[in-house]
Scaffold this motif. Structure first.
Motif, short mmCIF file in Angstrom:
data_model
loop_
_atom_site.label_atom_id
_atom_site.label_comp_id
_atom_site.label_asym_id
_atom_site.label_seq_id
_atom_site.Cartn_x
_atom_site.Cartn_y
_atom_site.Cartn_z
N GLU A 84 -11.69 -14.13 -0.62
CA GLU A 84 -10.75 -13.22 -1.24
C GLU A 84 -9.88 -12.52 -0.20
OE1 GLU A 84 -12.86 -10.38 -3.57
OE2 GLU A 84 -14.06 -11.89 -4.60
N ALA A 85 -8.75 -12.03 -0.66
CA ALA A 85 -7.87 -11.21 0.17
C ALA A 85 -7.39 -10.05 -0.68
CB ALA A 85 -6.68 -12.03 0.67
N ALA A 86 -7.76 -8.83 -0.28
CA ALA A 86 -7.34 -7.64 -1.02
C ALA A 86 -6.10 -7.05 -0.37
CB ALA A 86 -8.47 -6.61 -1.05
N LEU A 87 -5.08 -6.77 -1.19
CA LEU A 87 -3.81 -6.26 -0.71
C LEU A 87 -3.46 -4.96 -1.42
CD1 LEU A 87 -1.76 -9.59 -0.86
CD2 LEU A 87 -2.63 -8.51 1.22
N SER A 140 -6.62 1.15 -3.84
CA SER A 140 -7.08 1.96 -2.71
C SER A 140 -6.63 1.42 -1.36
CB SER A 140 -8.61 2.05 -2.73
OG SER A 140 -9.19 0.75 -2.64
N MET A 141 -6.07 0.22 -1.31
CA MET A 141 -5.69 -0.38 -0.03
C MET A 141 -4.44 0.28 0.54
SD MET A 141 -7.76 -2.84 0.89
CE MET A 141 -6.71 -3.69 2.04
N PRO A 142 -4.46 0.61 1.83
CA PRO A 142 -3.23 1.12 2.47
C PRO A 142 -2.28 -0.03 2.77
CG PRO A 142 -4.99 0.98 4.07
CD PRO A 142 -5.60 0.61 2.75
N GLN A 143 -1.02 0.28 2.91
CA GLN A 143 -0.03 -0.75 3.20
C GLN A 143 -0.24 -1.29 4.61
OE1 GLN A 143 3.92 0.54 2.35
NE2 GLN A 143 4.84 -1.49 2.53
N GLY A 144 -0.01 -2.59 4.77
CA GLY A 144 -0.12 -3.21 6.09
C GLY A 144 -1.50 -3.71 6.44
N VAL A 145 -2.41 -3.72 5.47
CA VAL A 145 -3.78 -4.15 5.72
C VAL A 145 -4.17 -5.20 4.67
CG1 VAL A 145 -6.20 -3.42 5.70
CG2 VAL A 145 -4.48 -1.96 6.75
N VAL A 146 -4.92 -6.20 5.10
CA VAL A 146 -5.51 -7.16 4.18
C VAL A 146 -7.01 -7.21 4.44
CG1 VAL A 146 -5.01 -9.10 5.76
CG2 VAL A 146 -5.53 -9.56 3.36
#
Length: 770
Positions: A689-692, A727-733
């Protein structure tokens, strides 16, 4: 409570026996004090009364009708009869309704022999049926999800399972649908029943309606040999029963008296990841690689080769010999491991084979049950949801039932279920500001990875506030390994010693060609160290590598000598959980382990003899383990800089548009060891998986359920299922750590990648499959 803090006691007489209990105690609990059973279906001590089943009818003098014992509080002077003729007649009438449509399939029911309905029918029921109508049929063998098979015909609608999902877990997946005789248990959305604690409903079910897929039709309870031991799948240390039949592990069950640690629950990893013991891929003989080919050798030859390599390495340069391992060993094994190598002059020892840096909270150490009595809980780093699931249930209980404020700092995890009131903040400073006014006692739950973050929180907490600290971990006995001396700068009991190399420095030395012998016991750095390619390159340059494990893991495949080890249910010892409880590990009775496998303790004793190292007596090891495991550590707190590591920098990577920083995240059913070699839990294994973040997903034009590839200049992770997570911040996977086919450490630590090859989902794959 009275003014002086003591609970007011009342006297109640039950079946002629007076008993004093705190005011408000329920009759069903008061009766237990005099070993008098009041039958229950819907009631459970962890969920309180529901008043649904009515099987707990009792007679109370002065009241005209029978009362339910599960929802009647004791009052002073109350006289109760649990075995009177009126009470028995009332229970008989209730049972008659339960048995009206209940199938007579006890001979094939998994619950047969430990079924409350069977017991109560014998004790209170009648031996004939007055019904002339056929039984109402309901669905049988309904696939409720990856772990549970539901037989609706047997359900007595006690709703324990529904209330567990609502009150204990907070997931609210199970619901009661339809009305009257058509009542059925189902999932609220129609999707499979899936979270980390589903298996508990099979134990809660008082009949055979909810059954375990892994145990279904496997055995009768009287054919099982039971052993009580400690779960070693994570650092919580839940107490469990292991049931064995004809030499194979059939199931694990919770220990109902284990209130202090597990609160009587088990997570699905501890309950279901047991099929690897009889897996055909287990290593059963020592394997030696010669000219690129594996050959089986005897134990004496294997130990002689290992000892000779260490002797030669130490003679040339003691700094060229190192050992990694301990977090998956017992305390006794970890203690003997450091003893043998330090006696040979080797100072390069470390248990840390992954991202975690610290396991003991030092002077902030506290018990798990203390989480329920603090003013606030602050989580930093990864949530304990996947690293220490049963501890996470305790956190949920504190927030949901006890009113404790729950704060998460910079979390990348999925939001807590709706009933769990959690506050997400960005920085440590925000977390401190969010503490309740007048808070005097808070708990900090840290994943042990980012020392600076833990230290910053420690420094920001107001003076005078008591801090209880907990470190969740990647390895089950990480705290025990530390206490036993498996650190390059601390010996047993955290005594300072001559500093050796930590794991990172040993790998750097190996990469430079200056590591001659590396011993790796119960660890898999190729899969879990932050930079997997760096580890592979480094290990390829080590002339002699020894690995002890149950399977040919990614690290074992690169070894010179592989030694077959026993699993946790096949050996005796102790473990130290994340709260500092010293817990027993007991070999399961009649479990047949591979004939050629040895415990790591037996392996180390053999190595010590070949190295001519004087080994401590068994009773001395036990004494040392007890002393170092139970002594308070006041010399450090969480985030202590002495636990920092040598950072091994990878090559700089070119910049791309839409770059994302890769962050690994834990899932309980991921890894290249036992979970990857357990066919019974194939449905529970993770999908890549990849959470964005929502912003990144919008910019990239992807949505939940799509597929993407992640790539840098040298490597690519293929076919990752997208989850757009608020909940994910921008620029992170966020990608899943420990997947053998798609390892999160493929790109290296702190890697920057970009998204390529976006594909729309054309299947029924579900994001979040574990």
């Amino acid at each position: 409570m009275t003014d002086n803090g003591w609970q007011q006691l009342v006297t109640v007489t039950i079946d002629g026996t007076p008993v004093q209990v705190p005011k408000g105690t329920l009759l069903v609990e008061a009766a237990k004090l005099i070993k008098r059973e009041i039958p229950v279906y819907c009631y459970h001590s962890k969920m309180g009364p529901a008043g649904l089943c009515r099987i707990c009818l009792v007679e109370i003098e002065g009241l005209p009708k029978l009362q339910i014992g599960c929802n009647t509080a004791c009052t002073d002077g109350m006289v109760v009869h649990t075995q009177s003729e009126n009470a028995a007649d009332g229970r008989r009438a209730v049972l008659e309704f339960y048995l009206k449509n209940h199938p007579l399939d006890c001979p094939i029911c998994d619950k047969g022999g430990e079924c409350d309905l069977q017991d109560y029918a014998m004790a209170y029921g009648q031996d004939y049926s007055r019904s002339v109508d056929p039984k109402v049929p309901k669905p049988k063998a309904v696939d409720l999800g990856p772990t549970i098979v539901l037989d609706e015909e047997r359900c007595v609608v006690c709703q324990r399972c529904v209330r567990f999902d609502d009150m204990i877990v907070g997931e609210r997946e199970l619901v009661l649908k339809d009305r009257g005789v058509r009542n059925i248990i189902a999932t609220a959305t129609g999707e499979p029943y899936r979270h980390n604690f589903t298996g508990n409903v099979t134990e809660l079910c008082p009949v055979g309606a909810l059954t375990s897929k892994t145990f279904r039709f496997k055995s009768r309870p009287w054919d099982l040999r039971r052993t009580s031991t400690t779960c070693t799948q994570c650092p919580v240390g839940c107490q469990m029963h292991v049931d064995v039949r004809v030499g194979k592990v059939m199931r694990t069950m919770s220990v109902q008296s284990d209130d202090a640690i597990s609160d009587t629950w088990l997570c699905d990893r501890g309950r279901y990841n047991i099929g690897f013991y009889d897996n055909a891929d287990r290593i059963t003989q020592p394997l030696f690689k010669q000219n690129g080919q594996w050959m089986q050798i005897g134990w004496d030859d294997a130990l002689q080769l290992w000892a000779a390599a260490i002797d030669e390495g130490v003679k040339g340069n003691p700094k060229s010999v190192g050992v990694i391992g301990g977090g998956r060993l017992t305390n006794e094994e970890a203690y003997l491991l450091q003893h043998v190598f330090r006696r040979k002059g080797v100072d390069n020892l470390d248990w840390r084979a992954g991202r975690q840096r610290q396991a003991s909270p030092g002077r902030g150490s506290a018990k798990l049950i203390d989480l329920e009595s603090v003013d606030a809980i602050v989580e930093i780093g990864e949530s304990p949801d996947e690293r220490a699931p049963i501890m996470d249930l305790r956190v949920r209980k504190a927030a949901f039932q006890k009113g404790v404020k729950l704060i998460r700092v910079g979390s990348l995890d999925r939001p807590y279920p709706a009933p769990i009131p959690a506050l997400d903040v960005t920085t440590v400073r925000d977390a401190v500001k969010a503490l309740p006014a007048g808070a005097k006692r808070i708990a900090v739950v840290w994943d042990g990875v980012d020392l600076s973050l833990a230290n910053a929180l420690q420094s920001a907490i107001p003076t005078g506030m008591q801090v209880l600290a907990y470190v969740t971990g990647e390895q089950p006995n990480a705290r025990g390994a530390e206490a036993m001396g498996m650190l390059p700068h601390f010996g047993p009991g955290y005594t300072p010693v001559q500093t050796g190399l930590d794991t990172s420095a040993m790998l750097a030395a190996a990469h430079d060609g200056s590591m001659a012998v590396l011993s790796i016991l119960g660890a898999n750095p190729v899969l879990h160290y932050p930079d997997g390619e760096f580890v592979r390159t480094a290990l390829a340059k080590v002339p002699f590598i020894v690995v002890s494990d149950l399977f040919m893991t990614e690290t074992a495949q690169l070894a010179t000598l592989v030694l077959p080890a026993k699993g946790p249910f096949e050996k005796d010892g102790t473990t130290l959980n994340l709260a500092g409880d010293l817990l027993p590990v007991n070999a399961a009775k009649s479990l047949e382990s591979p004939q050629g496998a040895l415990s790591d303790l037996e392996i180390l004793i053999g190595l010590g003899e070949h190295l001519r190292v004087e080994l401590p007596a068994v009773d001395l090891v036990e004494t040392e383990v007890l002393k170092h495991a139970t002594s308070a550590v006041e010399s450090f707190a969480i985030g202590d800089e002495r636990f920092s590591r040598v950072v091994v920098k990878g090559p700089s990577m070119p910049q791309h548009d839409n770059e994302l920083r890769v962050v690994p995240q834990t899932r309980i059913f991921c890894g290249g060891g036992t979970s990857a070699h357990d066919d019974r839990i194939a449905e529970l294994r993770c999908l890549p998986e990849a959470a964005l973040s929502q912003a990144d997903a919008a910019e990239l034009g992807v949505a939940t359920g799509d597929y993407i590839d992640l790539e840098d200049d040298a490597s690519t992770m293929h076919d990752l299922l997208v989850e757009v997570r608020p909940s994910m911040p921008q620029g992170v996977v966020a990608v899943i750590d420990g997947l053998p086919d798609d390892p999160a450490n493929l790109f290296g630590e702190g890697a920057m990648v970009h998204v390529s090859n976006v594909r729309r989902s054309m299947s029924d794959d579900k994001v979040g499959a574990r």
